[in-house]
Structures are given as structure tokens and as C-alpha cells.
Motif scaffolding. Structure first.
Motif, PDB file in Angstrom:
ATOM      1  N   PHE A  28     -75.138  65.224  25.653  1.00 35.93           N
ATOM      2  CA  PHE A  28     -74.176  64.931  24.579  1.00 35.93           C
ATOM      3  C   PHE A  28     -74.014  66.127  23.639  1.00 35.93           C
ATOM      4  O   PHE A  28     -72.911  66.395  23.175  1.00 35.93           O
ATOM      5  CB  PHE A  28     -74.597  63.697  23.792  1.00 35.93           C
ATOM      6  CG  PHE A  28     -74.210  62.400  24.455  1.00 35.93           C
ATOM      7  CD1 PHE A  28     -72.935  62.210  24.934  1.00 35.93           C
ATOM      8  CD2 PHE A  28     -75.127  61.382  24.591  1.00 35.93           C
ATOM      9  CE1 PHE A  28     -72.564  61.018  25.533  1.00 35.93           C
ATOM     10  CE2 PHE A  28     -74.777  60.190  25.198  1.00 35.93           C
ATOM     11  CZ  PHE A  28     -73.487  60.018  25.674  1.00 35.93           C
ATOM     12  N   VAL A  29     -75.077  66.853  23.366  1.00 36.89           N
ATOM     13  CA  VAL A  29     -74.977  68.034  22.506  1.00 36.89           C
ATOM     14  C   VAL A  29     -74.106  69.101  23.174  1.00 36.89           C
ATOM     15  O   VAL A  29     -73.258  69.718  22.519  1.00 36.89           O
ATOM     16  CB  VAL A  29     -76.379  68.581  22.157  1.00 36.89           C
ATOM     17  CG1 VAL A  29     -76.299  69.956  21.516  1.00 36.89           C
ATOM     18  CG2 VAL A  29     -77.103  67.603  21.245  1.00 36.89           C
ATOM     19  N   ILE A  31     -71.741  68.598  25.450  1.00 33.86           N
ATOM     20  CA  ILE A  31     -70.359  68.118  25.459  1.00 33.86           C
ATOM     21  C   ILE A  31     -69.752  68.237  24.064  1.00 33.86           C
ATOM     22  O   ILE A  31     -68.589  68.633  23.922  1.00 33.86           O
ATOM     23  CB  ILE A  31     -70.296  66.675  25.991  1.00 33.86           C
ATOM     24  CG1 ILE A  31     -70.590  66.670  27.484  1.00 33.86           C
ATOM     25  CG2 ILE A  31     -68.947  66.031  25.711  1.00 33.86           C
ATOM     26  CD1 ILE A  31     -70.738  65.311  28.091  1.00 33.86           C
ATOM     27  N   TRP A  32     -70.533  67.936  23.048  1.00 36.35           N
ATOM     28  CA  TRP A  32     -70.056  68.059  21.677  1.00 36.35           C
ATOM     29  C   TRP A  32     -69.712  69.523  21.352  1.00 36.35           C
ATOM     30  O   TRP A  32     -68.676  69.817  20.763  1.00 36.35           O
ATOM     31  CB  TRP A  32     -71.125  67.534  20.723  1.00 36.35           C
ATOM     32  CG  TRP A  32     -70.758  67.510  19.273  1.00 36.35           C
ATOM     33  CD1 TRP A  32     -69.559  67.834  18.719  1.00 36.35           C
ATOM     34  CD2 TRP A  32     -71.603  67.128  18.194  1.00 36.35           C
ATOM     35  NE1 TRP A  32     -69.604  67.672  17.364  1.00 36.35           N
ATOM     36  CE2 TRP A  32     -70.853  67.240  17.005  1.00 36.35           C
ATOM     37  CE3 TRP A  32     -72.910  66.699  18.112  1.00 36.35           C
ATOM     38  CZ2 TRP A  32     -71.377  66.949  15.759  1.00 36.35           C
ATOM     39  CZ3 TRP A  32     -73.427  66.406  16.872  1.00 36.35           C
ATOM     40  CH2 TRP A  32     -72.676  66.523  15.711  1.00 36.35           C
ATOM     41  N   ALA A  33     -70.578  70.444  21.776  1.00 38.80           N
ATOM     42  CA  ALA A  33     -70.342  71.859  21.505  1.00 38.80           C
ATOM     43  C   ALA A  33     -69.149  72.393  22.294  1.00 38.80           C
ATOM     44  O   ALA A  33     -68.401  73.233  21.793  1.00 38.80           O
ATOM     45  CB  ALA A  33     -71.595  72.665  21.836  1.00 38.80           C
ATOM     46  N   GLY A  36     -65.990  69.011  21.572  1.00 36.62           N
ATOM     47  CA  GLY A  36     -65.820  68.369  20.281  1.00 36.62           C
ATOM     48  C   GLY A  36     -66.497  67.012  20.218  1.00 36.62           C
ATOM     49  O   GLY A  36     -66.894  66.426  21.229  1.00 36.62           O
ATOM     50  N   LEU A  37     -66.609  66.519  18.989  1.00 36.86           N
ATOM     51  CA  LEU A  37     -67.302  65.254  18.745  1.00 36.86           C
ATOM     52  C   LEU A  37     -66.573  64.079  19.388  1.00 36.86           C
ATOM     53  O   LEU A  37     -67.211  63.148  19.888  1.00 36.86           O
ATOM     54  CB  LEU A  37     -67.461  65.027  17.240  1.00 36.86           C
ATOM     55  CG  LEU A  37     -68.178  63.759  16.812  1.00 36.86           C
ATOM     56  CD1 LEU A  37     -69.598  63.748  17.350  1.00 36.86           C
ATOM     57  CD2 LEU A  37     -68.189  63.634  15.306  1.00 36.86           C
ATOM     58  N   GLY A  38     -65.244  64.120  19.384  1.00 37.50           N
ATOM     59  CA  GLY A  38     -64.477  63.007  19.959  1.00 37.50           C
ATOM     60  C   GLY A  38     -64.800  62.771  21.424  1.00 37.50           C
ATOM     61  O   GLY A  38     -64.943  61.627  21.868  1.00 37.50           O
ATOM     62  N   SER A  39     -64.930  63.841  22.191  1.00 37.07           N
ATOM     63  CA  SER A  39     -65.264  63.706  23.611  1.00 37.07           C
ATOM     64  C   SER A  39     -66.641  63.095  23.806  1.00 37.07           C
ATOM     65  O   SER A  39     -66.833  62.248  24.690  1.00 37.07           O
ATOM     66  CB  SER A  39     -65.213  65.072  24.292  1.00 37.07           C
ATOM     67  OG  SER A  39     -63.941  65.622  24.203  1.00 37.07           O
ATOM     68  N   ALA A  40     -67.591  63.514  22.988  1.00 39.01           N
ATOM     69  CA  ALA A  40     -68.939  62.958  23.097  1.00 39.01           C
ATOM     70  C   ALA A  40     -68.943  61.475  22.733  1.00 39.01           C
ATOM     71  O   ALA A  40     -69.625  60.667  23.375  1.00 39.01           O
ATOM     72  CB  ALA A  40     -69.905  63.730  22.209  1.00 39.01           C
ATOM     73  N   LEU A  41     -68.175  61.102  21.705  1.00 37.68           N
ATOM     74  CA  LEU A  41     -68.119  59.688  21.311  1.00 37.68           C
ATOM     75  C   LEU A  41     -67.429  58.832  22.362  1.00 37.68           C
ATOM     76  O   LEU A  41     -67.844  57.699  22.626  1.00 37.68           O
ATOM     77  CB  LEU A  41     -67.408  59.556  19.965  1.00 37.68           C
ATOM     78  CG  LEU A  41     -68.162  60.095  18.760  1.00 37.68           C
ATOM     79  CD1 LEU A  41     -67.299  59.974  17.505  1.00 37.68           C
ATOM     80  CD2 LEU A  41     -69.478  59.381  18.578  1.00 37.68           C
ATOM     81  N   ALA A  44     -69.891  58.382  25.115  1.00 41.88           N
ATOM     82  CA  ALA A  44     -70.936  57.436  24.704  1.00 41.88           C
ATOM     83  C   ALA A  44     -70.421  55.997  24.752  1.00 41.88           C
ATOM     84  O   ALA A  44     -71.133  55.091  25.207  1.00 41.88           O
ATOM     85  CB  ALA A  44     -71.418  57.771  23.305  1.00 41.88           C
TER      86      ALA A  44
END
Length: 61
Positions: A28-29, A31-33, A36-41, A44
Motif C-alpha cells: 500500500f505504501v 502504491i500510495w507513492a 496517490g492516496l486515492g489508488s491505495a484507498l 483497500a
């Protein structure tokens, strides 16, 4: 051949769950990097939905 007492296999459930959690965290870290945060959320939420469906499917059997 000598006969040996065969013992029960050790229970590795807790270490396996911890290692899965660690792996999930770094994935997740990354993917977030990268995206972006939206993709990780979204990932999830999709994973949470899939786990819920699997649990309900196993409960119905």
C-alpha cells in the motif's frame, strides 16, 4: 530403522498473518507513492469487499 515419535506440526498461523500484514502495508505504501492516496484507498476498499464476500461465501457452506 528406529521408530521416532512424530510430533504435531507447529502452528504458524500468527506469524503468517503478521507477515501478510507487513507485506500488505509496504504494498500500500508503494502504491500510495506511485499512484496517490486515492489508488491505495480504492485498492483497500476492493480488498475489504473481496474478503467480506469470501467470508460470507464460506459462512453459507
Amino acid at each position: 530403522m528406529r521408530e521416532r515419535n512424530i510430533k504435531a506440526a507447529p502452528n504458524y498461523t500468527v506469524p503468517a498473518l503478521i507477515m501478510a500484514g507487513v507485506n500488505l502495508m509496504w504494498i500500500f505504501v508503494v502504491i500510495w507513492a506511485a499512484f496517490g492516496l486515492g489508488s491505495a484507498l480504492i485498492l483497500a476498499a476492493a480488498l475489504n469487499h473481496a474478503i467480506g464476500r469470501l467470508a460470507s461465501h464460506r459462512g453459507a457452506q
